[in-house]
Design an enzyme around this catalytic site. Structure first.
Site, PDB file in Angstrom:
ATOM      1  N   GLY A 417       0.831  -1.200   0.000  1.00  0.00           N
ATOM      2  CA  GLY A 417       0.000   0.000   0.000  1.00  0.00           C
ATOM      3  C   GLY A 417       0.864   1.248   0.000  1.00  0.00           C
ATOM      4  O   GLY A 417       2.050   1.219   0.335  1.00  0.00           O
ATOM      5  N   THR A 423       5.433   4.348   1.757  1.00  0.00           N
ATOM      6  CA  THR A 423       5.083   3.143   0.999  1.00  0.00           C
ATOM      7  C   THR A 423       5.387   1.921   1.852  1.00  0.00           C
ATOM      8  O   THR A 423       6.436   1.845   2.491  1.00  0.00           O
ATOM      9  CB  THR A 423       5.887   3.070  -0.311  1.00  0.00           C
ATOM     10  OG1 THR A 423       5.636   4.240  -1.078  1.00  0.00           O
ATOM     11  CG2 THR A 423       5.483   1.849  -1.129  1.00  0.00           C
ATOM     12  N   ASP A 535      -4.246  10.017  12.841  1.00  0.00           N
ATOM     13  CA  ASP A 535      -4.729   9.613  11.509  1.00  0.00           C
ATOM     14  C   ASP A 535      -5.574   8.342  11.626  1.00  0.00           C
ATOM     15  O   ASP A 535      -5.361   7.365  10.915  1.00  0.00           O
ATOM     16  CB  ASP A 535      -3.552   9.383  10.561  1.00  0.00           C
ATOM     17  CG  ASP A 535      -3.996   9.380   9.093  1.00  0.00           C
ATOM     18  OD1 ASP A 535      -5.120   9.832   8.808  1.00  0.00           O
ATOM     19  OD2 ASP A 535      -3.224   8.913   8.238  1.00  0.00           O
TER      20      ASP A 535
END
Length: 737
Positions: A417, A423, A535
Site C-alpha cells: 500500500g 510506501t 490519523d
C-alpha cells in the site's frame, strides 16, 4: 468387455508401465488398488493423503479391486495434475413413435474440475445432445447435432453424420448430460433405435457406424479426464511453504487455481514427497527417454541431475555428436601461445581495474550508509538504547542490504500500500518470517529526535490490538520501519473495497469498535508517554484472520509530554476523518482522535464511506448525514441493511448516539476515549447477557447475581477487569506493556 473400453485400458497400462517410479507414497501406506497406482498426495487411509483436500481421500473396493474418489471410479492418477475416471453415458431409446426408455445424469466433481482434453460426443441419426454446466448461480449449455438418413459408410469420422462432438470448457465442477431425437423422425428407428450422449477423453473413442448405431448401448462407461491441484494460491504467494519436495519445482496450475509439483530435469519420482525426486543415472538406465547420448570412445559419467561425456587423454569431445576426436597440434602453435598469453594478460589487467573500481564503489556506499545512519539519528538511537531505563526496549536495527533482500530490491510486486506517510512493502526476513516494511517520509533534520522518541516508545508498546514495531533501518536516505505482518487486509477493504462481504455481522463490527476504542484509550491514558494517533481511519485498521482489529500507521502520531494536554502542530490528517477544531486552530489533543474514531464508528454502522463526492450534497459527508438522520429520527435510512434486525435495534441506536457525541464540533463536548470504550463494552456485555438469558431462561430468576453496571467514565483510575465481588464490568484498556 467391449473393444473401445478394452482399447482404453490397454493404453493406460502401457503408459503406467513406462514410468520409472511406480506407486510412490508415504511409508506403510497402500500403493495399489487392482491395476491403479496410488501415489501421494492421494491415499486410502488416514495419514496417507494430503488432508487439506478431502477429495484426495480414495476408497478401494477390495472385492472388485476398483478405486473410487467419492462416487467417481478412478482409473489413473498423474503427477501433472490429471485424474482419469470412468463416467456413464446418457441415452434415449425409441420404438417407431414413442420413447421407450432413457436416462440422463447430473454429476458433481467434488474438488476436481473438467479438463479441456475431453470431448462432449453424441451418437445417433437425427439427434441432438446438450451438456449444461453450472457456475455459481448461472448455467451454461453446449451441444451438437447429428444428421443422417441411413447408416454412414466411413469409419472413424465423427463430423456430424451419425456422430458429432464439441470441445468441453475447462474448470467446470458440475454438469448435466442428455440426448433426444428430432420430433417426427421415425424412419431411422430400425437401424438406429437409440441415441447417446457422453463425455470422453479426446482420442479414446473411434466412431464405427455399422456397430455403434446399433450396439453402443453395451458400452456403459467412457474415460474422462479431470484436473486437480493443491490449494488455491500461486507459487509466488506460497514462497517456500508448498508441499513440493526436494529436487522439485512448484508450478502454477494452468487449468485451475492452485499449483502442482514437478521433478527437476535429471530427476524422477513423486515430487509431492519430501525425498520423492531421485537422481536419474543416465549412464545405466534402460529408459530411452533418459538414457545418455555419449558415443564412440567417450564414456558416460553420472552427475547429480545430469551426466557428462568424458574422453581419454589426447582426445577432445566433439559437442555435435558427443564423440571423441584426437587432438591436432596447430601449424602455428607458437603464435597461438603468444596470442593466448597476450589475451590472458589483458584480461588480468581488466580484472584488476574492475576490482579496484568495485572496492572504491563499495567504500563510497559504506560512507554514504554511515552518513544516512547519522543523519537519521542512528547515533542518538544507539545512545538511548544503551542508556538507563531502556532494558525492556525490544527494537532491532536492520541493515540496508537486509532490507533490499527482504523486499527483492523493493520490487513493485511487493508493495502492500501507499499513502501520505510512505510506501509499505511485504518483506521476508532470512528466518522466513514475513514482515511489513514501511519506507517513511521524514521531513527536515529537526524532526530526527522526535522520530527516535517515537521509535523507542512504539517499540515498547505490546498491546494485542496495536501492530507491533519490530525495528528500523537508518542506512537509507529515508528511514525504514519494520512491523509485524497482518495478512487479512484493512477494515476499509472489508467495508468498501474488494474484500467487502456480508460476513461482517453486527457482532463483528461491535467487537471491532470496542477493540479500536480500547486501544486508543490505552494510547491516550496508559502508555508510558501519551500518544495521539492523529490519523485514525478504516484504512489504518488492519484485520487478522480472526477479524481482530490492529491499529496501524503511527507515522503521523505525536507524543504528548506529561506536563501538557495539547500541542500546536502543522495540521495533518485525512479529509472526512479530520477534527474540524484541530483543522481551524492547529491545536492537537486526544479529542482529535475521538472525532476520527466517531467517523470510523459511523462507517461500521452505515457501511458508507466517510467522504464520497459522487453522492448528493446532503449525504457527501457521512458525519453531517448521520447526525441529521439521528436528529430527525430516520436512522434506519443510513444504517447498513446487512446489520440491523429486530434483536439489535437498541444496541445500534445506542452506538449511533455514541458516534454522534464523538463527532461534536467542540472538542470539550466530546467524551474521552476511555468513556467511549466503556460504553461500547457495556453494549457487548448487555448483548452477551441477553443471549445467555434467551438460551437459559430458567436462570433469569438469578439475574441479580450477574447484573452489570458501568463505572463512572471520568476520573476512573481503578484496575481493569471483571470484579465478581463488586458486580462491576471494567474494560481492558491497559493490556499494553
Amino acid at each position: 468387455m467391449n473393444k473401445v473400453h478394452g482399447l482404453f485400458l490397454v493404453a493406460i497400462f502401457i503408459i503406467a508401465s513406462t514410468k520409472l517410479v511406480i506407486g510412490q507414497s508415504l511409508r506403510s501406506c497402500q500403493t495399489r488398488c487392482g491395476n491403479v497406482s496410488i501415489e501421494y498426495p492421494f491415499g486410502i487411509s488416514t495419514g496417507c493423503y494430503y488432508a487439506v483436500h478431502a477429495s484426495f481421500n480414495l476408497t478401494c473396493n477390495e472385492t472388485t479391486k476398483e478405486l473410487f474418489s467419492g462416487k467417481l471410479q478412478v482409473i489413473n492418477i498423474s503427477h501433472s495434475g490429471e485424474l482419469r475416471i470412468l463416467k456413464s453415458r446418457s441415452y434415449t431409446c425409441y420404438n417407431s413413435t414413442d420413447l421407450t426408455e432413457g436416462t440422463f445424469y447430473t454429476t458433481t466433481l467434488r474438488n476436481f474440475t473438467l479438463s479441456n482434453k475431453n470431448r462432449f460426443t453424441a451418437v445417433g441419426c437425427n439427434t441432438y445432445a446438450v451438456m449444461t454446466t453450472t457456475i455459481g448461480d448461472r448455467s451454461y449449455s453446449t451441444g451438437c447435432l447429428s444428421l443422417c438418413d441411413s447408416t454412414p459408410k466411413e469409419n472413424g469420422v465423427c463430423s456430424g453424420e451419425g456422430c458429432c462432438y464439441t470441445p468441453v470448457p475447462k474448470r467446470r465442477k458440475r454438469f448435466r448430460i442428455r440426448s433426444r431425437r428430432f420430433d417426427g423422425e421415425t424412419s431411422v428407428s430400425e437401424f438406429n433405435p437409440c441415441f447417446y450422449a457422453f463425455l470422453v477423453e479426446e482420442g479414446m473413442f473411434s466412431f464405427s457406424p455399422s456397430q455403434d448405431l446399433q450396439n453402443l448401448r453395451n458400452v456403459t462407461e467412457f474415460p474422462v479426464v479431470l484436473d486437480w491441484s493443491i490449494g488455491s494460491r500461486t507459487c509466488e504467494q506460497l514462497g517456500n511453504t508448498s508441499i513440493c519436495g526436494q529436487n522439485s519445482l512448484c508450478l502454477d496450475s494452468t487449468t485451475r487455481t492452485g499449483y502442482n509439483c514437478k521433478c527437476k530435469a535429471g530427476y524422477d519420482g513423486n515430487p509431492y514427497l519430501p525425498d520423492g525426486c531421485q537422481d536419474i543415472n543416465e549412464c545405466t538406465t534402460s529408459s530411452s527417454i533418459h538414457k545418455h547420448n555419449c558415443s564412440g570412445s567417450s564414456s558416460c559419467e553420472n552427475m547429480m541431475g545430469h551426466f557428462l561425456c568424458r574422453c581419454p587423454s589426447g582426445f577432445d569431445l566433439n559437442a555435435t555428436n558427443n564423440s571423441c576426436m584426437r587432438k591436432h597440434k596447430p601449424e602455428y602453435y607458437g603464435w597461438t601461445q603468444i596470442l593466448l598469453g597476450t589475451t590472458v594478460g589483458f584480461l588480468a589487467i581488466l580484472l584488476v581495474v574492475s576490482c579496484v573500481q568495485q572496492k572504491i564503489k563499495h567504500r563510497k556506499n559504506t560512507e554514504l550508509r554511515k552518513h544516512f545512519f547519522e543523519q537519521n539519528g542512528g547515533g542518538m538511537l544507539r545512545q538511548r538504547l544503551s542508556g538507563a531505563g531502556t532494558s525492556n526496549v525490544d527494537v532491532k536495527i536492520f541493515t540496508e542490504e537486509g532490507m533490499k533482500e527482504a523486499t527483492n530490491g523493493y520490487d513493485e510486486s511487493r508493495i502492500l500500500g501507499q499513502g501520505g506517510q510512505g510506501t509499505v512493502y511485504k518483506g521476508i526476513l532470512p528466518d522466513s518470517s514475513v514482515v511489513a516494511i514501511k519506507k517513511s517520509r521524514l521531513g527536515d533534520s529537526s524532526q530526527v529526535e522526535q522520530f527516535i522518541n517515537e521509535v523507542l516508545v512504539l517499540s515498547q508498546i505490546n498491546h494485542r490490538n496495536v501492530v507491533k514495531l519490530l525495528g528500523c533501518c537508518l542506512e537509507t536516505q529515508v528511514p525504514l520501519l519494520v512491523y509485524e505482518f497482518i495478512n487479512s487486509g484493512t477494515l476499509f477493504d472489508r467495508l468498501h473495497g474488494s474484500m467487502s462481504d456480508s460476513s461482517l455481522t453486527w457482532e463483528h463490527r461491535l467487537r471491532i469498535a470496542v477493540e479500536i476504542a480500547a486501544t486508543l484509550a490505552y494510547l491516550h491514558s496508559s502508555a508510558s508517554i501519551p500518544i495521539i494517533h492523529r490519523d485514525v481511519k478504516t484504512a489504518n485498521i488492519l484485520l487478522d484472520e480472526n477479524l481482530t482489529a490492529k491499529v496501524a500507521d503511527f507515522g503521523a502520531s505525536r507524543l504528548i509530554p506529561m506536563d501538557k494536554e495539547q500541542l500546536t502542530t502543522m495540521v495533518q490528517g485525512t479529509l472526512g476523518y479530520l477534527d474540524p477544531e484541530y483543522y481551524n486552530t492547529g491545536l492537537l489533543n486526544e479529542k482529535s482522535d475521538v472525532y476520527s474514531f466517531g467517523v470510523v464508528l459511523m462507517e461500521l454502522l452505515s457501511g458508507q464511506k466517510a467522504l464520497c463526492f459522487e453522492k448528493p450534497q446532503q449525504s457527501k459527508h457521512l458525519v453531517n448525514y448521520f447526525a441529521s438522520a439521528m436528529k430527525e429520527n430516520r436512522l434506519h435510512e443510513v444504517i447498513d441493511g446487512q446489520v440491523m434486525n429486530e434483536s439489535n435495534q437498541r444496541e445500534i441506536h445506542e452506538a449511533s448516539r455514541i458516534a454522534v457525541e464523538c463527532t461534536r464540533l467542540m472538542g470539550e463536548e466530546r467524551p474521552r476515549m476511555k468513556e467511549v470504550a466503556v460504553q461500547l463494552e457495556a453494549l457487548r456485555v448487555t448483548k452477551t447477557k441477553q443471549q445467555w438469558s434467551d438460551q437459559y431462561p430458567e436462570l433469569e430468576v438469578n439475574e441479580h447475581l450477574v447484573g452489570v453496571e458501568m463505572l463512572p467514565a471520568q476520573g476512573d483510575t481503578s484496575t481493569t477487569g471483571y470484579d465478581s465481588i463488586k458486580n462491576v464490568t471494567r474494560l481492558h484498556i491497559e493490556d499494553g506493556r
